[in-house]
Design an enzyme around this catalytic site. Structure first.
Site, PDB file in Angstrom:
ATOM      1  CB  CYS A  91      14.708   0.113   9.271  1.00 44.88           C
ATOM      2  SG  CYS A  91      15.251   1.811   9.502  1.00 44.88           S
ATOM      3  CG  HIS A 139      -6.275   6.949  14.496  1.00 48.16           C
ATOM      4  ND1 HIS A 139      -7.620   6.751  14.343  1.00 48.16           N
ATOM      5  CD2 HIS A 139      -6.112   7.402  15.764  1.00 48.16           C
ATOM      6  CE1 HIS A 139      -8.248   7.072  15.467  1.00 48.16           C
ATOM      7  NE2 HIS A 139      -7.358   7.477  16.344  1.00 48.16           N
ATOM      8  CG  ASP A 170      -8.305   5.940   3.635  1.00 51.90           C
ATOM      9  OD1 ASP A 170      -7.902   7.116   3.461  1.00 51.90           O
ATOM     10  OD2 ASP A 170      -9.474   5.674   3.958  1.00 51.90           O
ATOM     11  CG  ASN A 183     -10.781   7.723   7.401  1.00 54.73           C
ATOM     12  OD1 ASN A 183     -11.301   7.253   8.403  1.00 54.73           O
ATOM     13  ND2 ASN A 183     -11.463   8.310   6.448  1.00 54.73           N
ATOM     14  CB  THR A 200     -16.740   9.799  12.463  1.00 55.78           C
ATOM     15  OG1 THR A 200     -16.599   9.293  13.794  1.00 55.78           O
ATOM     16  CG2 THR A 200     -16.607  11.304  12.504  1.00 55.78           C
ATOM     17  CD  GLU A 233     -25.622   4.936  12.341  1.00 54.49           C
ATOM     18  OE1 GLU A 233     -26.692   4.317  12.302  1.00 54.49           O
ATOM     19  OE2 GLU A 233     -24.592   4.517  12.895  1.00 54.49           O
ATOM     20  CB  CYS A 287      16.740   3.052  14.372  1.00 53.38           C
ATOM     21  SG  CYS A 287      16.443   3.589  12.678  1.00 53.38           S
ATOM     22  CE1 TYR A 326      -2.942  -1.799   9.968  1.00 51.77           C
ATOM     23  CE2 TYR A 326      -2.058  -3.741  11.069  1.00 51.77           C
ATOM     24  CZ  TYR A 326      -2.836  -2.604  11.090  1.00 51.77           C
ATOM     25  OH  TYR A 326      -3.541  -2.280  12.213  1.00 51.77           O
TER      26      TYR A 326
HETATM   27 ZN   LIG Z   1      15.871   1.651  11.762  1.00 50.30          ZN
END
Ligand SMILES: [Zn+2]
Length: 335
Positions: free
Chosen positions: A242, A144, A116, A114, A281, A308, A157, A71
């Site tokens: 965190c 997402h 991003d 997406n 998409t 497409e 938390c 990631y």
């Molecule tokens: Zn936390």
């Protein structure tokens, strides 16, 4: 009864001008024009097998270190990429005073699959350039999640926050190249596939044509062949934490098997929509496929902007090609 498909901007404008609720569902093809690889497509930087492993909670349980390396590389790529004309066209269209010139009484919803952050960045830039931004401007809904969010893994938390630091922590810094810089470092001997892929990201972004991209993919494959089995493990203590409770955080994205976010809000908009724009998409994957089907079955129009179209039904409007070329003209928001 078969529907007629048109590719005319003029006819599309006519329909758009009388639409009350415009719903957009966008996907990877929207960001392809910004150099973000479509991870499932040919020529994606990550092999499909890796992406599946790296998009599940099982993968996270197996190795938070591997997940964070993946990631972090996607974050670095997204930060170096720029929104393209399709992102800007949608951003301008989301501002009521601009959109109402084309569709006077319309409400607008942009849902993106997406992660991003490019839809957000385009809107930010457009809002900085225009005095037209107002409270009714719709923010993109990231169903997402986002690679620029982190989510606390401590159940008591559950803090989530925006974080676009690059690198997100020193141990995950993307390597800018210099294998030479690391000569003598014992890590070099066991460079992981992740480290190598991270190095390749910058090069990939500089490619200007498919030939160069293919050459780079071949080079990556060659390098990966020399490092199978080795993996650089970042100790959990050095992974992102965190800010509220100090527990390990995970990327704030939706993995396979998890529920998409903001579904109540999205479904309400789908119920009202009288036109659906499908952008970048193939809309074959649920729940996005369901949004399109619902709008269509209720008699709403469907306009597709993609390279497409492979579904077995015919949309009312079909604009084939890169959406950064087709969308600005169709929305009347070309600069
Ligand atoms: Zn936390």
């Amino acid at each position: 009864m078969s529907r007629r498909t048109t590719t005319s901007n003029e006819e599309f404008h006519k329909v758009l001008s009388s639409s009350k609720h415009i719903f957009v569902i966008s996907g990877a093809g929207l960001s392809a024009g910004s150099g973000i690889p479509t991870y499932r497509g040919k020529g994606g930087l990550w092999k499909q097998n890796d992406v599946m492993k790296l998009s599940t909670t099982a993968g996270w349980v197996d190795s938070p270190s591997r997940m964070w390396q993946f990631y972090e590389s996607r974050r670095a790529l997204a930060l170096r990429a720029q929104p393209n004309e399709a992102h800007y066209a949608l951003a301008r269209f989301s501002i009521p005073k601009i959109r109402h010139e084309m569709a006077p009484e319309s409400h607008f919803t942009l849902v993106t699959q997406n992660i991003d952050g490019l839809c957000q960045r385009a809107l930010q830039k457009v809002s900085n350039e225009t005095d037209n931004i107002d409270a009714a401007t719709s923010l993109p809904i990231e169903m997402h999640g986002s690679i620029f969010e982190v989510a606390c893994t401590n159940y008591s938390c559950k803090h989530r926050e925006w974080n676009d630091d690059s690198p997100i922590c020193p141990a995950l810094a993307v390597d800018d190249g210099g294998v030479e810089d690391r000569a003598g470092d014992p890590v070099v001997a066991s460079r992981s596939r992740f480290e190598i892929l991270r190095e390749e990201l910058g090069r990939r972004l500089n490619a200007t044509n498919n030939e160069e991209v293919n050459e780079q993919n071949a080079a990556v494959d060659e390098r990966l062949a020399t490092c199978e089995g080795s993996e650089h493990v970042v100790p959990t203590a050095e992974l992102p934490k965190c800010t509220k409770c100090g527990s390990l955080v995970r990327p704030g994205v939706v993995w396979f098997g998890e529920s998409p976010r903001h579904m109540d809000e999205i479904e309400k908009e789908v119920e009202k929509a009288d036109i659906c724009l499908v952008v970048g998409t193939s809309s074959t994957v649920h729940p996005a496929a369901g949004f399109v089907n619902t709008i269509r079955q209720r008699g709403g129009k469907v306009a597709v902007f993609n390279v497409e179209w492979t579904r077995d039904w015919t949309p009312d409007f079909l604009f084939l090609g890169p959406c950064k070329e087709t969308l600005p003209a169709a929305l009347g928001t070309s600069k």
